[in-house]
Scaffold this motif. Structure first.
Motif, mmCIF file in Angstrom:
data_model
loop_
_atom_site.group_PDB
_atom_site.id
_atom_site.type_symbol
_atom_site.label_atom_id
_atom_site.label_comp_id
_atom_site.label_asym_id
_atom_site.label_seq_id
_atom_site.Cartn_x
_atom_site.Cartn_y
_atom_site.Cartn_z
ATOM 1 N N SER A 134 -0.875 9.507 12.303
ATOM 2 C CA SER A 134 0.854 9.428 12.566
ATOM 3 C C SER A 134 1.748 9.382 11.416
ATOM 4 C CB SER A 134 0.802 7.649 13.631
ATOM 5 O OG SER A 134 -0.133 7.428 13.875
ATOM 6 N N THR A 135 3.003 9.107 11.836
ATOM 7 C CA THR A 135 3.763 9.309 10.523
ATOM 8 C C THR A 135 5.207 8.339 11.085
ATOM 9 O OG1 THR A 135 3.343 11.929 10.539
ATOM 10 C CG2 THR A 135 5.540 11.040 9.239
ATOM 11 N N LEU A 136 5.064 7.528 9.339
ATOM 12 C CA LEU A 136 6.586 6.657 9.455
ATOM 13 C C LEU A 136 7.520 7.496 8.779
ATOM 14 C CD1 LEU A 136 7.772 4.598 10.223
ATOM 15 C CD2 LEU A 136 6.703 3.030 8.444
ATOM 16 N N ASN A 137 8.766 7.639 9.240
ATOM 17 C CA ASN A 137 9.119 8.087 7.844
ATOM 18 C C ASN A 137 10.452 7.077 7.383
ATOM 19 O OD1 ASN A 137 8.905 10.876 8.143
ATOM 20 N ND2 ASN A 137 10.019 10.978 9.929
ATOM 21 N N VAL A 138 10.106 6.933 6.487
ATOM 22 C CA VAL A 138 10.889 5.879 5.843
ATOM 23 C C VAL A 138 12.041 6.359 5.181
ATOM 24 C CG1 VAL A 138 11.398 3.438 4.874
ATOM 25 C CG2 VAL A 138 8.649 4.058 5.880
ATOM 26 N N LEU A 139 13.405 6.228 6.184
ATOM 27 C CA LEU A 139 14.858 6.420 6.755
ATOM 28 C C LEU A 139 15.899 5.667 6.115
ATOM 29 C CD1 LEU A 139 14.551 9.517 8.961
ATOM 30 C CD2 LEU A 139 13.798 10.077 7.102
ATOM 31 N N GLY A 140 17.314 5.948 6.033
ATOM 32 C CA GLY A 140 18.495 5.620 5.799
ATOM 33 C C GLY A 140 18.351 4.273 4.354
ATOM 34 N N SER A 141 18.874 3.363 4.906
ATOM 35 C CA SER A 141 19.407 2.431 3.274
ATOM 36 C C SER A 141 18.129 1.456 3.327
ATOM 37 C CB SER A 141 20.572 1.899 3.231
ATOM 38 O OG SER A 141 20.578 1.550 5.595
ATOM 39 N N SER A 142 18.374 -0.394 3.215
ATOM 40 C CA SER A 142 17.256 -0.789 2.965
ATOM 41 C C SER A 142 16.639 -1.207 4.004
ATOM 42 C CB SER A 142 18.424 -1.719 2.657
ATOM 43 O OG SER A 142 18.902 -2.331 1.120
ATOM 44 N N HIS A 143 15.760 -1.571 3.596
ATOM 45 C CA HIS A 143 14.575 -1.808 5.072
ATOM 46 C C HIS A 143 14.194 -3.637 4.188
ATOM 47 C CE1 HIS A 143 14.725 2.138 5.362
ATOM 48 N NE2 HIS A 143 14.761 2.068 6.172
ATOM 49 N N ASP A 144 14.418 -4.363 4.780
ATOM 50 C CA ASP A 144 13.726 -5.773 4.030
ATOM 51 C C ASP A 144 12.737 -6.403 5.008
ATOM 52 O OD1 ASP A 144 16.366 -5.364 2.932
ATOM 53 O OD2 ASP A 144 17.822 -6.961 3.885
ATOM 54 N N MET A 145 12.217 -6.707 4.728
ATOM 55 C CA MET A 145 10.255 -7.093 5.237
ATOM 56 C C MET A 145 9.806 -8.458 4.164
ATOM 57 S SD MET A 145 8.409 -3.231 5.638
ATOM 58 C CE MET A 145 8.635 -3.108 3.746
ATOM 59 N N PRO A 146 11.211 -9.373 3.949
ATOM 60 C CA PRO A 146 10.729 -10.288 3.342
ATOM 61 C C PRO A 146 9.062 -11.461 4.233
ATOM 62 C CG PRO A 146 12.866 -11.232 5.227
ATOM 63 C CD PRO A 146 12.242 -9.759 4.482
ATOM 64 N N GLY A 147 8.553 -11.493 3.570
ATOM 65 C CA GLY A 147 6.359 -11.896 4.238
ATOM 66 C C GLY A 147 6.591 -10.971 5.443
ATOM 67 N N THR A 148 6.966 -9.888 5.194
ATOM 68 C CA THR A 148 6.681 -9.096 6.455
ATOM 69 C C THR A 148 5.055 -7.768 5.626
ATOM 70 O OG1 THR A 148 7.690 -8.917 7.249
ATOM 71 C CG2 THR A 148 6.874 -6.784 7.705
ATOM 72 N N THR A 149 4.229 -8.100 6.397
ATOM 73 C CA THR A 149 3.530 -6.446 6.361
ATOM 74 C C THR A 149 2.605 -5.536 6.537
ATOM 75 O OG1 THR A 149 1.086 -8.697 5.794
ATOM 76 C CG2 THR A 149 0.105 -6.154 5.970
ATOM 77 N N LEU A 150 2.325 -4.829 5.992
ATOM 78 C CA LEU A 150 3.134 -3.294 6.189
ATOM 79 C C LEU A 150 2.153 -2.114 5.533
ATOM 80 C CD1 LEU A 150 4.807 -0.808 7.531
ATOM 81 C CD2 LEU A 150 5.464 -0.137 4.777
ATOM 82 N N ASN A 151 0.824 -2.014 7.013
ATOM 83 C CA ASN A 151 -0.356 -1.023 7.149
ATOM 84 C C ASN A 151 0.011 -0.373 7.561
ATOM 85 O OD1 ASN A 151 -2.347 -3.474 6.497
ATOM 86 N ND2 ASN A 151 -1.919 -4.629 8.499
#
Length: 397
Positions: free
Chosen positions: A363-380
């Protein structure tokens, strides 16, 4: 009382049967009939009814091949009356007013050529049962069925104007025509064919509306108010305009194809929560703006989210193990507990503490644009993430 076992031929003017009417005879002529009192008639031929004020318990039956013309702007009063139509009714004017005990049964063709209304003027609830065809052909405004449940196992055809089922809709029937339908009251119905659903009515909290596998629901102009109701799509929904306003436990279940061709929103205007569950395909196309799932309206997907244009903003949460595709963008906010397959263009959002988002292999996650806010978040990330964003923030300043 007038008893007709043979023929009544009114060639001109009006005959008023003020003392009642009975018999199984025929009616003809260009003239008109008015009737009051006790009525027990089974009619053949053509009857032009310009006004009625029948007693409770009366029965008027139009046989196959017969025609009943409801003419003039005078109200047609049927308190506690049964009207059976196996032929053709042409409703050209005058409100239809009933009460508890009134029943209209249409197994033939009922043609609406006016914008008059059906109501419960005399109190209590009553119903229309359509196993034939109920068709609106003339009148560009609204025919409102208020305080009256419409049970449809036949076909409803608004060819022009709008039919408003303000008193509720039930049954598993077909819809067709270029006109519009409004839904209100208690809805317990399944539709096939094509319905153009315009805003205007408010469904009750116990309502369930189902689009069958051979059905297409076009959601068009105005607000569509479904507090506490359930919408089930097994066919196709095409949403081109108008807000969808829920709350107090609204659920939308899509196992078919839900197409978004607008930049309007899902919201919880009636407070509380609402949930969209997607096991089919949710697709945004045509428009380039943003479709928001606003506060309280969460999205769960184990199917496919295909954003071909614009942006879908899951601002109030995203969950489920689903597939993503398309050249458009997705924003994620609220509590996110999701796993993605396919390709997603992630353009921002603010996730809640405790969120997690998994990117599967291949799979592909394209991280685009401005801010991506993830307080206390897990990205696997099990495979690949391409970042071209201004910032990726795990904690907030």
């Amino acid at each position: 009382s007038f008893h007709n076992p043979s023929t009544v031929d009114i060639q001109t003017g009006t005959v008023n049967f003020a003392g009642g009417l009975t018999g199984t005879g025929s009616y003809s002529g260009a003239g008109a009939v008015q009737v009051s009192g006790n009525v027990n008639v089974t009619a053949t031929g053509t009857m032009n009814l310009t006004g009625a004020s029948m007693n409770s318990g009366s029965v008027l039956t139009m046989t196959a091949g017969s025609t009943l013309r409801l003419t003039n702007s005078i109200s047609h009063d049927f308190p506690g009356v049964t009207l059976n139509n196996a032929g053709t009714v042409i409703w050209k004017g005058g409100n239809l007013r009933g009460s508890s005990g009134t029943a209209v049964n249409n197994s033939g063709l009922w043609i609406v050529e006016d914008d008059s209304d059906v109501n419960n003027q005399y109190g209590g609830a009553w119903g229309i049962t359509n196993s034939g065809t109920f068709r609106k052909t003339i009148g560009t405004v609204t025919t409102t069925i208020s305080g009256v449940m419409f049970h449809n196992t036949g076909t409803v055809e608004p060819q022009t104007g709008t039919i408003s089922f303000d008193g509720g809709l039930s049954g598993s029937g077909a819809f067709d025509g270029d006109g519009f339908v409004q839904l209100g009251g208690n809805i317990n119905a399944s539709m096939s064919g094509t319905m153009n659903w315009s805003g205007g009515g408010v469904t009750s909290g116990s309502s369930t509306f189902t689009v069958a596998t051979n059905g297409t629901l076009n959601i068009v102009t105005g607000s569509h108010d479904i507090p506490g109701a359930a919408i089930i799509n097994n066919g196709t929904v095409v949403w081109t305009a108008g807000l969808i306003r829920g709350g107090t436990g609204t659920t939308i279940q899509n196992s078919g194809l839900w197409i978004v061709e607008s930049d309007t929103d899902f919201n919880t205007a009636y407070s509380g929560s609402a949930t969209f569950t997607n096991t089919g395909t949710f697709r945004k196309q045509v428009t380039t703006g943003t479709t928001d799932f606003q506060s309280g309206f969460s999205f769960n997907s184990t199917g496919t989210v295909d954003v071909q244009s614009g942006t879908v903003n899951f601002a109030s949460g995203l969950s489920g193990i689903g597939s993503y595709s398309g050249g458009g963008n997705i924003q994620m906010g609220g509590l996110v507990q999701a796993t993605m397959n396919g390709t997603m263009n992630w353009s921002g959002g603010v996730m809640s503490i405790g969120s997690f988002f998994n990117v599967t292999s291949n799979s592909t996650l394209n991280v685009l644009g401005s801010s991506h806010d993830m307080p206390g978040t897990t990205l696997n990330n099990s495979m690949r993430a391409c970042a071209s964003a201004t910032s990726l923030r795990r904690s907030r300043a």
